[in-house]
Write an enzyme that holds these catalytic residues in place. Sequence first.
Site, mmCIF file in Angstrom:
data_model
loop_
_atom_site.group_PDB
_atom_site.id
_atom_site.type_symbol
_atom_site.label_atom_id
_atom_site.label_comp_id
_atom_site.label_asym_id
_atom_site.label_seq_id
_atom_site.Cartn_x
_atom_site.Cartn_y
_atom_site.Cartn_z
ATOM 1 N N LEU A 43 -15.927 8.285 -12.772
ATOM 2 C CA LEU A 43 -14.754 7.439 -12.538
ATOM 3 C C LEU A 43 -15.076 6.277 -11.584
ATOM 4 C CD1 LEU A 43 -11.581 7.046 -12.655
ATOM 5 C CD2 LEU A 43 -11.478 8.545 -10.656
ATOM 6 N N HIS A 78 2.071 6.997 6.152
ATOM 7 C CA HIS A 78 0.776 6.536 5.645
ATOM 8 C C HIS A 78 -0.227 7.688 5.544
ATOM 9 C CE1 HIS A 78 2.142 2.523 5.506
ATOM 10 N NE2 HIS A 78 2.202 2.319 6.813
ATOM 11 N N ASP A 120 3.128 2.521 -3.008
ATOM 12 C CA ASP A 120 4.272 1.996 -2.255
ATOM 13 C C ASP A 120 5.278 3.100 -1.908
ATOM 14 O OD1 ASP A 120 5.675 0.047 -0.938
ATOM 15 O OD2 ASP A 120 6.616 -0.802 -2.729
HETATM 16 C C1 IPE Z 1 2.354 -4.239 -1.731
HETATM 17 O O1 IPE Z 1 3.231 -3.394 -1.058
HETATM 18 C C2 IPE Z 1 0.984 -4.099 -1.196
HETATM 19 C C3 IPE Z 1 0.421 -2.766 -1.327
HETATM 20 C C4 IPE Z 1 0.951 -1.759 -1.976
HETATM 21 C C5 IPE Z 1 -0.829 -2.570 -0.679
HETATM 22 P P1 IPE Z 1 4.271 -3.968 0.014
HETATM 23 O O2 IPE Z 1 5.169 -2.831 0.329
HETATM 24 O O3 IPE Z 1 3.559 -4.599 1.119
HETATM 25 O O4 IPE Z 1 4.990 -5.085 -0.857
HETATM 26 P P2 IPE Z 1 6.355 -5.871 -0.707
HETATM 27 O O5 IPE Z 1 6.230 -6.724 0.488
HETATM 28 O O6 IPE Z 1 7.450 -4.861 -0.580
HETATM 29 O O7 IPE Z 1 6.459 -6.644 -1.981
HETATM 30 C C1 IPE Z 2 2.685 1.438 0.962
HETATM 31 O O1 IPE Z 2 3.803 1.873 1.651
HETATM 32 C C2 IPE Z 2 1.457 1.340 1.826
HETATM 33 C C3 IPE Z 2 1.030 -0.030 2.142
HETATM 34 C C4 IPE Z 2 1.560 -1.121 1.704
HETATM 35 C C5 IPE Z 2 -0.083 -0.152 3.042
HETATM 36 P P1 IPE Z 2 4.719 0.894 2.507
HETATM 37 O O2 IPE Z 2 4.198 0.872 3.890
HETATM 38 O O3 IPE Z 2 4.843 -0.424 1.849
HETATM 39 O O4 IPE Z 2 6.091 1.684 2.438
HETATM 40 P P2 IPE Z 2 7.546 1.068 2.400
HETATM 41 O O5 IPE Z 2 7.587 0.078 1.279
HETATM 42 O O6 IPE Z 2 7.806 0.454 3.724
HETATM 43 O O7 IPE Z 2 8.422 2.256 2.130
HETATM 44 MG MG MG Z 3 6.229 -1.263 0.591
#
Ligand code: IPE
Ligand code: IPE
Ligand code: MG
Length: 233
Positions: free
Chosen positions: A124, A29, A12
């Site tokens: 792994l 990403h 995240d």
């Molecule tokens: C959760 O992350 C899903 C993944 C890390 C793949 P999000 O960034 O989508 O989650 P919320 O919506 O903030 O809880």
């Molecule tokens: C995690 O990063 C990747 C996925 C959920 C695919 P986010 O895209 O959720 O990044 P934030 O939370 O917006 O910073």
């Molecule tokens: Mg996120």
Amino acid sequence: MVKINHLGIIVDGNGRWAKEKGLSRSEGHKAGAEALRKIILYLSHEKLVNYLSLYVFSTENFARPEEEVNYLMDLFLKWFTTVKKEYRKENIKIYFSGRKEYLKPNIIEAMDTLERETENNDGLVVNFCLSYGGRAEIVDATKTIVKKVQNNEISFDDINEDLFSKNLSHNLPDVDFLIRTSGEQRISNFMLWQISYAELYFPKVYFPDFDPEELEKAFQEYESRDRRFGKVK
Ligand code: IPE
Ligand code: IPE
Ligand code: MG
């Protein structure tokens, strides 16, 4: 460093990392994917875990703008087709968990190929949770079990926690340590059954900055935890 049987990581903070740098979410990403690649190789080389579950795309993430979803899917597709050789050399075994039917055929094919080509590896185990939801996994396991009872493969009285675990995707052991980067302190539907006694850790760092040094800090944190499982020591 202590060995962890099953490590879970909720990836995240890619978007916020990019925003702080004035970059697009896609660039976040891309940087996240590169960080993830390094973490997997590090864990594999150092033999620090047996199972690694990575939450990389939730069923809820399909509700993001189409452009972002498409970018992520392309990123996954490239990843799965380029790492094949590397994972064979590294002896890494790949699993996927999640609703494959929501994904495009070319991605499903790349995922199936990667699973098949690494199925005899015994290093792994990396379980990519993609198009994944913890509740959906529990519902699917329930359906599988009901069907087995209906077909007289098992009896109603055979149903217990152990049997239930075995009917979740890939029969993975319980998660021992769960890391969610970016400072968010929630589970967001990740492996709800398997994390029942996991130690939780929420480092503030965004995932693209989550490097082996951060991982070492995480392992130190895990080592300092006192896992009691309801007992008195
Ligand atoms: C959760 O992350 C899903 C993944 C890390 C793949 P999000 O960034 O989508 O989650 P919320 O919506 O903030 O809880
Ligand atoms: C995690 O990063 C990747 C996925 C959920 C695919 P986010 O895209 O959720 O990044 P934030 O939370 O917006 O910073
Ligand atoms: Mg996120």
